[in-house]
Write a protein that holds these residues in place. Structure first.
Motif, PDB file in Angstrom:
ATOM      1  N   ALA A 117      -0.568  -3.934  -1.661  1.00  0.00           N
ATOM      2  CA  ALA A 117      -0.567  -3.804  -3.118  1.00  0.00           C
ATOM      3  C   ALA A 117       0.836  -3.491  -3.634  1.00  0.00           C
ATOM      4  O   ALA A 117       1.284  -4.067  -4.638  1.00  0.00           O
ATOM      5  CB  ALA A 117      -1.547  -2.727  -3.549  1.00  0.00           C
ATOM      6  N   ALA A 118       1.515  -2.580  -2.974  1.00  0.00           N
ATOM      7  CA  ALA A 118       2.844  -2.192  -3.418  1.00  0.00           C
ATOM      8  C   ALA A 118       3.816  -3.371  -3.336  1.00  0.00           C
ATOM      9  O   ALA A 118       4.602  -3.617  -4.271  1.00  0.00           O
ATOM     10  CB  ALA A 118       3.350  -1.022  -2.575  1.00  0.00           C
ATOM     11  N   ARG A 119       3.779  -4.076  -2.222  1.00  0.00           N
ATOM     12  CA  ARG A 119       4.691  -5.207  -2.061  1.00  0.00           C
ATOM     13  C   ARG A 119       4.332  -6.358  -2.999  1.00  0.00           C
ATOM     14  O   ARG A 119       5.210  -7.066  -3.503  1.00  0.00           O
ATOM     15  CB  ARG A 119       4.676  -5.670  -0.605  1.00  0.00           C
ATOM     16  CG  ARG A 119       5.283  -4.637   0.345  1.00  0.00           C
ATOM     17  CD  ARG A 119       5.101  -5.047   1.788  1.00  0.00           C
ATOM     18  NE  ARG A 119       5.730  -6.323   2.081  1.00  0.00           N
ATOM     19  CZ  ARG A 119       5.542  -7.000   3.224  1.00  0.00           C
ATOM     20  NH1 ARG A 119       4.739  -6.504   4.157  1.00  0.00           N
ATOM     21  NH2 ARG A 119       6.142  -8.144   3.420  1.00  0.00           N
ATOM     22  N   PHE A 120       3.040  -6.557  -3.200  1.00  0.00           N
ATOM     23  CA  PHE A 120       2.580  -7.619  -4.101  1.00  0.00           C
ATOM     24  C   PHE A 120       3.128  -7.381  -5.504  1.00  0.00           C
ATOM     25  O   PHE A 120       3.760  -8.250  -6.107  1.00  0.00           O
ATOM     26  CB  PHE A 120       1.049  -7.639  -4.117  1.00  0.00           C
ATOM     27  CG  PHE A 120       0.439  -8.782  -4.890  1.00  0.00           C
ATOM     28  CD1 PHE A 120       0.445  -8.792  -6.283  1.00  0.00           C
ATOM     29  CD2 PHE A 120      -0.154  -9.843  -4.240  1.00  0.00           C
ATOM     30  CE1 PHE A 120      -0.121  -9.821  -7.000  1.00  0.00           C
ATOM     31  CE2 PHE A 120      -0.720 -10.893  -4.945  1.00  0.00           C
ATOM     32  CZ  PHE A 120      -0.704 -10.881  -6.328  1.00  0.00           C
ATOM     33  N   MET A 121       2.875  -6.179  -6.048  1.00  0.00           N
ATOM     34  CA  MET A 121       3.310  -5.902  -7.407  1.00  0.00           C
ATOM     35  C   MET A 121       4.830  -5.791  -7.507  1.00  0.00           C
ATOM     36  O   MET A 121       5.421  -6.110  -8.542  1.00  0.00           O
ATOM     37  CB  MET A 121       2.650  -4.618  -7.916  1.00  0.00           C
ATOM     38  CG  MET A 121       1.126  -4.717  -8.031  1.00  0.00           C
ATOM     39  SD  MET A 121       0.566  -6.163  -8.972  1.00  0.00           S
ATOM     40  CE  MET A 121       1.215  -5.790 -10.598  1.00  0.00           C
ATOM     41  N   ILE A 179      -5.182  -7.440 -13.076  1.00  0.00           N
ATOM     42  CA  ILE A 179      -5.129  -7.335 -11.613  1.00  0.00           C
ATOM     43  C   ILE A 179      -6.476  -6.847 -11.103  1.00  0.00           C
ATOM     44  O   ILE A 179      -7.093  -5.952 -11.695  1.00  0.00           O
ATOM     45  CB  ILE A 179      -4.004  -6.374 -11.148  1.00  0.00           C
ATOM     46  CG1 ILE A 179      -4.031  -6.249  -9.618  1.00  0.00           C
ATOM     47  CG2 ILE A 179      -4.107  -5.018 -11.811  1.00  0.00           C
ATOM     48  CD1 ILE A 179      -2.835  -5.508  -9.043  1.00  0.00           C
ATOM     49  N   THR A 180      -6.940  -7.452 -10.021  1.00  0.00           N
ATOM     50  CA  THR A 180      -8.136  -6.971  -9.325  1.00  0.00           C
ATOM     51  C   THR A 180      -7.831  -6.961  -7.840  1.00  0.00           C
ATOM     52  O   THR A 180      -7.041  -7.759  -7.342  1.00  0.00           O
ATOM     53  CB  THR A 180      -9.364  -7.858  -9.568  1.00  0.00           C
ATOM     54  OG1 THR A 180      -9.109  -9.178  -9.086  1.00  0.00           O
ATOM     55  CG2 THR A 180      -9.734  -7.912 -11.029  1.00  0.00           C
ATOM     56  N   GLN A 181      -8.473  -6.021  -7.130  1.00  0.00           N
ATOM     57  CA  GLN A 181      -8.244  -5.882  -5.698  1.00  0.00           C
ATOM     58  C   GLN A 181      -9.575  -5.715  -4.993  1.00  0.00           C
ATOM     59  O   GLN A 181     -10.457  -4.999  -5.474  1.00  0.00           O
ATOM     60  CB  GLN A 181      -7.349  -4.673  -5.404  1.00  0.00           C
ATOM     61  CG  GLN A 181      -6.956  -4.547  -3.938  1.00  0.00           C
ATOM     62  CD  GLN A 181      -5.898  -3.482  -3.728  1.00  0.00           C
ATOM     63  OE1 GLN A 181      -5.544  -2.758  -4.652  1.00  0.00           O
ATOM     64  NE2 GLN A 181      -5.368  -3.369  -2.524  1.00  0.00           N
TER      65      GLN A 181
END
Length: 959
Positions: free
Chosen positions: A456-460, A473-475
């Motif tokens: 999540a951190a790297r994605f955003m 955003i959904t996870q």
């Protein structure tokens, strides 16, 4: 004002080294020349309007009179400033500029408690920004094209100016406009050498639309003799921004610009105490009048003095920024609509203005695509609690929408929370509006096995580094898959950023895939009433399901102010209408196509719909909107959202202007219809039409029909149609094909589904035969009884289908299939009482001509039928057309029979049908259904009943 110097500096910035140097050149100070002129007063007298002084530059820290006056509350005024914003649509013509000017004068006159200092923030004239963008884009290709486009832009503004002001004003301003154009051309001519367009170039050039517009409106106000002046916001408004350029036209969000209020307030104060004083605005007698300032919207400047903009649609933001600066009592956004609507009225015809909104609700609506307001426009007004009004320039008497106050925070809403279903709140609707963001894309990282938090951190982080505007955003619960919605034009860039960020994981297959899906849209419901209220999401999702809209992503805001979904862009309008109806913000509307509209049944249905239109709307909240009508040869399609006028529908079909029937065109029209509840009513008995049923149902279109060629047609086709109905949750309703308005199929279904076992079904399903056999006698020949039935429109178009038993056999097949028997019409044993030579004969001519010959031929049946009747009566029996379906054996038969007094058919009257269900529960006395069942009015009423049933079911399913 130093527009010329800004352009000179810009030219130096974008020109190749050595090609241009501004050093040693004195910048031309631009100002509108102010000369005296005369105007006519209301009484016809000539009044001299004094000249207004040339405005001094306030771009540098110049000396200001020590007698500084506060511009926030002008000396002598008892009222605060009020700010009015006008968009390009309100300034498209000279007449509209007059309308705006006159409205400002009225507003400045106050509302009975003194005059009001008034500021007008204006956009460029309608279409001007696009023209100036064209100038810049053309310069990359051909300087001559750029020159032509620029000439078109500036001369059109000058022509408009000439309609508003006398030559002594218009000519001087027009000359200034042409000097601006020369400066613009000198800048854009260098772009071919650069082969690109610097963002600052685009912002400076397009900003001239607002500059020219402000001067044009100011020129008109001068002709009215009111105290006024205009401000180039580039000399006052200072901002900092995260991005350059105009922003995408119609983009989902255009944030990233922050006003610097301290610097702006200082510049505004200097302007008021220099330019304002020079223009005589300090000397205004506020008991009699108030000044009107015209300010350029959209444009601003950076701390470094570089011209910039507030991005596309940023004039709303300009208005609220200046409202905060001036301590305004209110801001009014003048639009071409009656306020903020419950939905986009271009997509949802039944949308209506919202009386009031909270700031938070308005910002949510704006973020999710509501075009009435700019996403950032509310922010400057919130802290100072400045109410924002949205009103219609073309309907100023309408109050419009007022936006003020804050919604409760989630913490506040959670205190003493008592959850209540929204439908139990005495009709209070929990949402204020429904909106959408078009042109979005879904970007998905799927199946990561490297740790959820890290992913999540790297994605955003990758999204932020690439300046991607993440809308939703959904996870996944596993933390291994993430999906975001982004503007469609940023989809591929987002994908590329993720591919770079996860290059190693992709090579090692620790991430399954990265993908981008364009062609999406966000649909959101917004309202503070959703907090601590149950049933809202279920109503929303159910409405989309009923409308056959596939949901690709779901997200709910943590503040409980909105719930958003992502759908295919082609489904956006249908989703908006479905949600709008579900929350009872509008009537439940069924979009209806009637095939066979000019026939006996179809025309009767049209009359009934017309007669009941008001009752449906007033008592039930339903609208049956006929958008397609067709006869056997022609069709007409609605050209607007109002549907076809039912009072003229049949006449139009019979006219010469109606196009030829094309079922493929009708299919395309209904498949793409944005109404969530779509219904095709097939009043034909056509096999050709029947071939389209499966496709219609697969597209989510409901079908209501008396057409027996479908339900009693080939078993394979019937099975495919029934399966398509189940697979796509589209109703296939054919009650009227069996017993007209009698509830035969539904009763049989209820018996079976409640566990009863049907042993047999018997009775009479031919209203024609019931009428003929009850009418003919010793004095009324059989053929005359048939003639009478034809005249009363009780028979089929070809009455041989009734007399031969074909109609009865088809109805028997329909009931038998409902019972679970897989039979065809050829499996039914039935007697044909019509001579073979009449059955084989081809009758030509019109229907009336064919009927006349056929009825004469039926005279040969008079004698044998009279004899059969006499024999029956001799045994105290009656002749009846009777059918029997045996549940155990599956045998089906129908024939002309003698019945005794113990048979329920003995007392059958005229056009009655009678069906008796003998079951395990109804063993001693069968369940009998009896009633009139022939004629177009009864058949049409049966269709109407099914249409109402379908609409009620749809409406109920929304909750």
């Amino acid at each position: 004002m130093q527009i010329g110097s800004q352009l000179l500096a810009l030219a130096a910035a974008v020109s190749p080294a050595g090609a241009f140097s501004p050093f040693g050149l004195s910048a031309r100070k631009f100002a509108t020349a102010r000369t005296p002129y005369t105007r006519l007063a209301a009484d016809g007298a000539t009044v001299e309007v004094p000249p207004l002084p040339v405005a001094a530059s306030v771009d540098r820290d110049s000396d200001v009179d020590s007698n500084v006056v506060d511009f926030v509350r002008p000396a002598g005024s008892t009222n605060a400033w009020e700010v009015h914003k006008f968009g390009g649509a309100s300034l498209a013509t000279a007449e509209l500029y007059r309308t705006v000017g006159d409205l400002l004068i009225r507003e400045a006159g106050g509302r009975g408690n003194g005059t009001i200092p008034t500021m007008a923030v204006v956009s460029a004239r309608g279409g001007m920004t696009d023209l100036l963008v064209k100038v810049v884009d053309s310069a990359l290709v051909d300087s001559e094209l750029a020159s032509v486009a620029l000439t078109e832009a500036v001369e059109s503004q000058i022509a408009l100016l000439g309609e508003l002001a006398p030559p002594e004003i218009a000519e001087l301003i027009g000359e200034a406009f042409r000097r601006d154009a020369a400066d613009i051309l000198s800048v854009v001519n260098s772009l071919r050498m650069l082969k690109t367009v610097p963002a600052v170039t685009m912002e400076v050039v397009t900003g001239f639309g607002e500059i020219w517009s402000a001067q044009t409106l100011h020129a008109y106000l001068r002709t009215r003799g009111v105290p006024c002046d205009w401000i180039d916001a580039r000399n006052v408004l200072v901002v900092k921004g995260d991005s350059a350029g105009l922003g995408e036209k119609g983009a989902a969000s255009t944030g990233g610009v922050t006003p610097l209020y301290a610097e702006t307030a200082a510049k505004m104060s200097r302007w008021w105490n220099a330019n304002g004083r020079a223009a005589g605005l300090h000397d205004v007698d506020y008991r009699q009048e108030s000044p009107i300032l015209v300010v350029t919207g959209f444009v601003a400047t950076t701390v470094d003095g570089v011209p910039t903009t507030l991005k596309r649609s940023g004039s709303d933001y300009s208005a609220t920024i200046f409202a905060k600066l001036t301590g305004a009592g209110r801001v009014t956004m003048w639009k071409n609509t009656n306020g903020v609507y419950t939905a986009d009225p271009r997509r949802v015809a039944s949308a209506f203005p919202i009386a009031s909104l909270k700031y938070d609700e308005a910002m949510e609506l704006a973020f999710f695509g509501a075009q009435v307001l700019h996403p950032s426009a509310m922010e400057p007004c919130i802290d100072d609690e400045i109410p924002v009004y949205v009103r219609n320039i073309f309907n100023p008497a309408f109050e419009g929408t007022v936006i003020q106050g804050r919604s409760k925070s989630l913490q506040e809403a959670s205190r003493n929370m008592k959850v209540k279903n929204w439908r139990a709140n005495s009709g209070e609707v929990p949402i204020k509006g429904i909106t959408s963001v078009d042109k979005t894309a879904l970007v998905t990282l799927e199946g990561a096995s490297i740790g959820g938090a890290t992913v999540a951190a790297r994605f955003m982080g990758a999204m932020a580094d690439a300046s991607i505007n993440v809308l939703i955003i959904t996870q996944a619960s596993s933390g291994a898959s993430i999906t975001v919605a982004v503007p469609e034009n940023e989809g591929e860039l987002a994908l590329s950023a993720l591919e770079d960020a996860f290059e190693l994981e992709l090579s090692r297959s620790t991430i399954n895939s990265l993908s981008v899906v364009p062609g999406m849209a966000i649909v959101a419901i917004v309202g503070e009433g959703m907090a601590a209220t149950s049933g809202v999401s279920s109503t929303f999702m159910s409405s989309l399901s009923q409308a056959n809209v596939n949901i690709r992503l779901i997200a709910q805001g943590s503040s409980e102010l909105q719930v958003a979904v992502v759908v295919d862009s082609s489904d956006t309008s249908r989703a908006l209408r479905a949600a709008h109806m579900a929350f009872t913000l509008s009537e439940t509307t069924a979009s209806v196509a009637i095939l066979g509209s000019s026939g006996d049944i179809g025309s009767a249905l049209v009359r009934q719909l017309q007669d009941q239109k008001r009752m449906l709307a007033d008592d039930l909240g339903f609208e049956m909107q006929v958008n397609v009508a067709a006869s056997s040869k022609k069709m007409i399609l609605a050209e607007d959202s109002e549907g076809l006028g039912m009072d003229t529908l049949v006449a139009r079909l019979r006219g010469d202007d109606a196009p030829a029937l094309d079922l493929d065109v009708i299919t395309e029209r209904m498949s793409t219809d944005v109404n969530p509840l779509r219904v095709i009513v097939d009043c034909t008995n056509s096999n050709d039409v029947a071939e389209y049923y499966e496709g219609w149902l697969s597209s989510g279109i409901n079908i209501i029909t008396p057409n027996r060629k479908v339900s009693a047609g080939p078993l394979g086709r019937y099975g495919r149609i029934s399966q398509a109905s189940k697979d796509h949750s589209a109703r296939f309703m054919f009650e009227s094909s069996v017993g007209s308005a009698l509830p035969l199929c539904s009763t049989l279904t209820d018996l079976i589904e409640t566990g009863d076992r049907v042993r047999s079904i018997s009775g009479c399903l031919s209203g024609t035969m019931a009428y003929v056999l009850s009418t003919f006698s010793e004095t009324v020949p059989f053929s005359e009884a048939v003639r009478d039935a034809v005249a009363k429109k009780i028979t089929e178009a070809d009455s041989r289908e009734d007399l031969s038993g074909q109609v009865s056999a088809e109805k028997v097949v329909i009931l038998a299939r409902q019972l679970g028997l897989d039979i065809e019409v050829t499996d039914v044993e039935f007697d044909c009482i019509v001579p073979e030579e009449i059955m084989k004969k081809q009758y030509v001519g019109s229907r009336e001509e064919a009927d006349a010959v056929m009825l004469d031929d039926f005279k040969c049946m008079d004698a044998p039928m009279l004899e059969r009747m006499r024999q029956a009566k001799a045994r105290d029996h009656e002749l009846r057309w009777k059918f029997v379906i045996e549940g155990d054996t599956g045998k089906c038969r129908c024939s002309l029979q003698e019945v005794d007094r113990n048979d329920a058919l003995f007392r059958l009257k005229l056009n009655e049908n009678l069906v008796a269900f003998e079951t395990e529960r109804y063993a001693i006395s069968p369940l009998t259904i009896k009633g009139a069942a022939a004629g177009p009015d009864l058949s049409a009423s049966a269709i109407f009943q099914e249409l109402l049933q379908l609409t009620r079911a749809y409406s109920s399913a929304q909750g």
